[in-house]
Motif scaffolding. Structure first.
Motif, PDB file in Angstrom:
ATOM      1  N   LEU A 262       0.826  -1.213   0.000  1.00 39.21           N
ATOM      2  CA  LEU A 262       0.000   0.000   0.000  1.00 39.21           C
ATOM      3  C   LEU A 262       0.857   1.259   0.000  1.00 39.21           C
ATOM      4  CD1 LEU A 262      -2.551   1.812   0.708  1.00 39.21           C
ATOM      5  CD2 LEU A 262      -2.098   1.197   3.090  1.00 39.21           C
ATOM      6  N   GLY A 263       2.025   1.183   0.642  1.00 38.79           N
ATOM      7  CA  GLY A 263       2.918   2.338   0.712  1.00 38.79           C
ATOM      8  C   GLY A 263       3.308   2.883  -0.646  1.00 38.79           C
ATOM      9  N   GLY A 264       3.221   2.056  -1.687  1.00 38.82           N
ATOM     10  CA  GLY A 264       3.527   2.533  -3.030  1.00 38.82           C
ATOM     11  C   GLY A 264       2.556   3.599  -3.503  1.00 38.82           C
ATOM     12  N   MET A 265       1.287   3.449  -3.139  1.00 45.16           N
ATOM     13  CA  MET A 265       0.296   4.466  -3.486  1.00 45.16           C
ATOM     14  C   MET A 265       0.619   5.780  -2.779  1.00 45.16           C
ATOM     15  SD  MET A 265      -1.772   2.727  -5.471  1.00 45.16           S
ATOM     16  CE  MET A 265      -3.211   3.797  -5.622  1.00 45.16           C
ATOM     17  N   ILE A 266       1.045   5.656  -1.531  1.00 50.33           N
ATOM     18  CA  ILE A 266       1.317   6.838  -0.710  1.00 50.33           C
ATOM     19  C   ILE A 266       2.542   7.589  -1.215  1.00 50.33           C
ATOM     20  CG2 ILE A 266       1.804   7.652   1.624  1.00 50.33           C
ATOM     21  CD1 ILE A 266       0.472   4.974   2.592  1.00 50.33           C
ATOM     22  N   ILE A 267       3.636   6.870  -1.459  1.00 50.64           N
ATOM     23  CA  ILE A 267       4.857   7.563  -1.874  1.00 50.64           C
ATOM     24  C   ILE A 267       4.693   8.183  -3.258  1.00 50.64           C
ATOM     25  CG2 ILE A 267       6.290   6.106  -0.399  1.00 50.64           C
ATOM     26  CD1 ILE A 267       7.338   4.711  -2.938  1.00 50.64           C
ATOM     27  N   SER A 268       3.865   7.578  -4.099  1.00 42.15           N
ATOM     28  CA  SER A 268       3.594   8.168  -5.413  1.00 42.15           C
ATOM     29  C   SER A 268       2.899   9.515  -5.249  1.00 42.15           C
ATOM     30  CB  SER A 268       2.720   7.227  -6.248  1.00 42.15           C
ATOM     31  OG  SER A 268       3.358   5.992  -6.470  1.00 42.15           O
ATOM     32  N   SER A 269       1.922   9.549  -4.361  1.00 40.81           N
ATOM     33  CA  SER A 269       1.177  10.779  -4.107  1.00 40.81           C
ATOM     34  C   SER A 269       2.065  11.843  -3.466  1.00 40.81           C
ATOM     35  CB  SER A 269      -0.017  10.466  -3.200  1.00 40.81           C
ATOM     36  OG  SER A 269      -0.868  11.574  -3.072  1.00 40.81           O
ATOM     37  N   VAL A 270       2.959  11.417  -2.579  1.00 44.72           N
ATOM     38  CA  VAL A 270       3.896  12.357  -1.950  1.00 44.72           C
ATOM     39  C   VAL A 270       4.818  12.968  -3.005  1.00 44.72           C
ATOM     40  CG1 VAL A 270       5.871  12.547  -0.381  1.00 44.72           C
ATOM     41  CG2 VAL A 270       3.838  11.258   0.317  1.00 44.72           C
ATOM     42  N   ALA A 271       5.319  12.137  -3.911  1.00 46.88           N
ATOM     43  CA  ALA A 271       6.221  12.632  -4.957  1.00 46.88           C
ATOM     44  C   ALA A 271       5.533  13.636  -5.865  1.00 46.88           C
ATOM     45  CB  ALA A 271       6.758  11.463  -5.776  1.00 46.88           C
ATOM     46  N   GLU A 272       4.250  13.456  -6.093  1.00 47.08           N
ATOM     47  CA  GLU A 272       3.495  14.421  -6.889  1.00 47.08           C
ATOM     48  C   GLU A 272       3.435  15.772  -6.187  1.00 47.08           C
ATOM     49  OE1 GLU A 272       1.249  16.285  -9.759  1.00 47.08           O
ATOM     50  OE2 GLU A 272       2.294  14.356  -9.901  1.00 47.08           O
ATOM     51  N   THR A 273       3.362  15.743  -4.858  1.00 45.22           N
ATOM     52  CA  THR A 273       3.226  16.971  -4.076  1.00 45.22           C
ATOM     53  C   THR A 273       4.557  17.682  -3.863  1.00 45.22           C
ATOM     54  OG1 THR A 273       1.319  16.046  -2.914  1.00 45.22           O
ATOM     55  CG2 THR A 273       2.420  17.912  -1.868  1.00 45.22           C
ATOM     56  N   MET A 274       5.635  16.910  -3.641  1.00 42.57           N
ATOM     57  CA  MET A 274       6.925  17.535  -3.323  1.00 42.57           C
ATOM     58  C   MET A 274       8.074  16.829  -4.057  1.00 42.57           C
ATOM     59  SD  MET A 274       7.026  16.188   0.692  1.00 42.57           S
ATOM     60  CE  MET A 274       8.134  17.470   1.155  1.00 42.57           C
ATOM     61  N   PRO A 275       8.073  16.849  -5.384  1.00 37.99           N
ATOM     62  CA  PRO A 275       9.090  16.111  -6.149  1.00 37.99           C
ATOM     63  C   PRO A 275      10.520  16.579  -5.888  1.00 37.99           C
ATOM     64  CG  PRO A 275       7.874  17.615  -7.573  1.00 37.99           C
ATOM     65  CD  PRO A 275       7.138  17.570  -6.271  1.00 37.99           C
ATOM     66  N   SER A 276      10.696  17.845  -5.568  1.00 36.80           N
ATOM     67  CA  SER A 276      12.050  18.368  -5.368  1.00 36.80           C
ATOM     68  C   SER A 276      12.712  17.821  -4.109  1.00 36.80           C
ATOM     69  CB  SER A 276      12.019  19.897  -5.304  1.00 36.80           C
ATOM     70  OG  SER A 276      11.260  20.338  -4.194  1.00 36.80           O
ATOM     71  N   LYS A 277      11.927  17.212  -3.210  1.00 35.51           N
ATOM     72  CA  LYS A 277      12.489  16.653  -1.978  1.00 35.51           C
ATOM     73  C   LYS A 277      12.838  15.175  -2.110  1.00 35.51           C
ATOM     74  CE  LYS A 277      12.733  17.750   1.872  1.00 35.51           C
ATOM     75  NZ  LYS A 277      13.916  18.120   2.699  1.00 35.51           N
ATOM     76  N   ILE A 278      12.470  14.561  -3.240  1.00 37.02           N
ATOM     77  CA  ILE A 278      12.639  13.119  -3.380  1.00 37.02           C
ATOM     78  C   ILE A 278      13.817  12.804  -4.297  1.00 37.02           C
ATOM     79  CG2 ILE A 278      11.492  10.939  -3.851  1.00 37.02           C
ATOM     80  CD1 ILE A 278      10.072  12.700  -1.751  1.00 37.02           C
ATOM     81  N   GLU A 279      14.811  12.140  -3.756  1.00 39.86           N
ATOM     82  CA  GLU A 279      15.941  11.699  -4.574  1.00 39.86           C
ATOM     83  C   GLU A 279      15.547  10.495  -5.422  1.00 39.86           C
ATOM     84  OE1 GLU A 279      20.443   9.869  -3.935  1.00 39.86           O
ATOM     85  OE2 GLU A 279      19.555  11.138  -2.383  1.00 39.86           O
ATOM     86  N   LYS A 280      14.894   9.531  -4.788  1.00 39.18           N
ATOM     87  CA  LYS A 280      14.400   8.349  -5.491  1.00 39.18           C
ATOM     88  C   LYS A 280      13.166   7.824  -4.784  1.00 39.18           C
ATOM     89  CE  LYS A 280      18.840   6.680  -7.271  1.00 39.18           C
ATOM     90  NZ  LYS A 280      19.931   5.701  -7.129  1.00 39.18           N
ATOM     91  N   LEU A 281      12.273   7.253  -5.576  1.00 39.34           N
ATOM     92  CA  LEU A 281      11.158   6.481  -5.038  1.00 39.34           C
ATOM     93  C   LEU A 281      11.521   5.009  -5.145  1.00 39.34           C
ATOM     94  CD1 LEU A 281       8.097   8.254  -6.719  1.00 39.34           C
ATOM     95  CD2 LEU A 281       8.726   8.371  -4.299  1.00 39.34           C
ATOM     96  N   VAL A 282      11.328   4.272  -4.062  1.00 39.58           N
ATOM     97  CA  VAL A 282      11.646   2.845  -4.067  1.00 39.58           C
ATOM     98  C   VAL A 282      10.386   2.068  -3.703  1.00 39.58           C
ATOM     99  CG1 VAL A 282      13.104   1.020  -3.144  1.00 39.58           C
ATOM    100  CG2 VAL A 282      14.017   3.344  -3.373  1.00 39.58           C
ATOM    101  N   TYR A 283       9.977   1.196  -4.606  1.00 37.89           N
ATOM    102  CA  TYR A 283       8.775   0.389  -4.423  1.00 37.89           C
ATOM    103  C   TYR A 283       9.190  -1.033  -4.046  1.00 37.89           C
ATOM    104  CZ  TYR A 283       6.421   4.243  -6.798  1.00 37.89           C
ATOM    105  OH  TYR A 283       5.936   5.487  -7.134  1.00 37.89           O
ATOM    106  N   VAL A 284       8.874  -1.440  -2.821  1.00 37.69           N
ATOM    107  CA  VAL A 284       9.185  -2.792  -2.357  1.00 37.69           C
ATOM    108  C   VAL A 284       7.898  -3.611  -2.386  1.00 37.69           C
ATOM    109  CG1 VAL A 284      10.123  -4.204  -0.489  1.00 37.69           C
ATOM    110  CG2 VAL A 284      10.998  -1.879  -0.846  1.00 37.69           C
ATOM    111  N   ALA A 285       7.773  -4.475  -3.385  1.00 39.24           N
ATOM    112  CA  ALA A 285       6.529  -5.246  -3.553  1.00 39.24           C
ATOM    113  C   ALA A 285       5.327  -4.321  -3.432  1.00 39.24           C
ATOM    114  CB  ALA A 285       6.442  -6.364  -2.511  1.00 39.24           C
ATOM    115  N   ALA A 286       5.446  -3.150  -4.038  1.00 36.30           N
ATOM    116  CA  ALA A 286       4.477  -2.081  -3.801  1.00 36.30           C
ATOM    117  C   ALA A 286       3.622  -1.804  -5.029  1.00 36.30           C
ATOM    118  CB  ALA A 286       5.212  -0.808  -3.383  1.00 36.30           C
ATOM    119  N   TYR A 287       2.460  -1.239  -4.768  1.00 38.58           N
ATOM    120  CA  TYR A 287       1.578  -0.815  -5.853  1.00 38.58           C
ATOM    121  C   TYR A 287       2.134   0.456  -6.484  1.00 38.58           C
ATOM    122  CZ  TYR A 287      -1.692  -4.275  -4.099  1.00 38.58           C
ATOM    123  OH  TYR A 287      -2.266  -5.462  -3.706  1.00 38.58           O
ATOM    124  N   LEU A 288       2.329   0.401  -7.796  1.00 39.77           N
ATOM    125  CA  LEU A 288       2.850   1.529  -8.567  1.00 39.77           C
ATOM    126  C   LEU A 288       1.761   1.950  -9.548  1.00 39.77           C
ATOM    127  CD1 LEU A 288       4.885   3.490  -9.717  1.00 39.77           C
ATOM    128  CD2 LEU A 288       6.088   1.574 -10.784  1.00 39.77           C
TER     129      LEU A 288
END
Length: 272
Positions: free
Chosen positions: A106-132
């Motif tokens: 489920l965390g994949g949905m969350i981190i995707s949404s976070v990256a949409e809101t604050m992309p400049s703060k994210i070096e990389k998104l890492v999906y571990v068996a996560a929904y993308l």
């Protein structure tokens, strides 16, 4: 002469100690900031060994406790995907510089949404068996396309639309989440199991190429996964514009069954 021999012995001892140090204890040249987000029916405890491994290497690590999980008792009816997102944003905002944002399931949905809101703060998104997801998708819609998921089997989930929760049949918990763990780890997962807030499963994400699309993405495939099957993982990787893919031969919870190997992958992908 005796003094020279003592110096030589001291040098040999130092070399031996240095050479015998585990590579896992090697300090990174450029320490990273990691923010780790757990998935459904779990809590921060699942990340503790990985957190310790990464911190041992000199990295800064924050494990987010999502509302309605662990020690948080927010009412399920008050929890949405945006509520989860804000909790992660609050954690990231306490860190100077960029973060490697890691989401499980489920965390994949969350981190995707976070990256949409604050992309400049994210070096990389890492999906571990996560929904993308792609823009407009919900977790439920993605999960419904997973032909091989045992979580989607008839009767596996218990819905309570009055309480806004969804649970898993107790007898299925081990096989779904930690079939490859030790008995002690399996008992830990069962002991810490809680029913899940339902609303975030049906909240869609809105993602743009300008924001979410600008962030590098890494996927860690779990090859023995009974929840997010390799079939769906491959499908999401092919549509998700993923920059790098790693594999780990575990079930759905590699941070519990193979924490050392997962920590090693997280360290490796940070350097690439």
């Amino acid at each position: 002469m005796k003094k020279i021999k003592l110096i030589q012995l001291a040098l040999v001892a130092c070399i031996f100690i240095l050479s015998s140090c585990s590579s896992d204890d090697k300090q990174p040249e450029n320490p990273k900031n990691y923010v780790l987000v757990h998935g459904a029916w779990q809590a921060p405890f699942v990340w503790q060994e990985v957190k310790a491994n990464l911190e041992k290497q000199g990295n800064k690590v924050i494990v987010v406790e999502l509302p309605g999980h662990g020690d948080d008792h927010t009412s399920p009816g008050a929890i949405t995907l945006d509520v989860y997102k804000q909790k992660v944003i609050d954690a990231i905002s306490t860190i100077d510089g960029k973060v490697i944002l890691v989401g499980h399931s489920l965390g994949g949905m969350i981190i995707s949404s976070v990256a949409e809101t604050m992309p400049s703060k994210i070096e990389k998104l890492v999906y571990v068996a996560a929904y993308l997801p792609v823009s407009g998708q919900t977790l439920k819609e993605l999960a419904d396309t997973d032909r091989d998921s045992q979580l989607g089997a008839e009767g596996a989930l218990i819905f309570d639309t009055t309480a806004y929760t969804v649970g898993v049949k107790p007898e299925l918990i081990v096989n779904l989440f930690i079939q490859d763990g030790t008995p002690e780890i399996q008992n830990l997962v069962v002991k810490n199991y809680r029913i899940e807030p339902l609303i975030p499963f049906i909240n869609p994400v809105t993602l743009t190429e300008q924001n979410f699309g600008s962030v590098k993405k890494v996927y860690i495939k779990t090859l023995q996964d009974h929840v997010v099957s390799p079939y769906l993982q491959n499908k999401m990787i092919s549509t998700g514009k993923v920059d790098a893919v790693y594999e780990i031969n575990t079930g759905h919870s590699p941070f519990l069954s193979q924490p050392k190997e997962l920590s090693s992958i997280l360290t490796k992908l940070a350097a690439n």
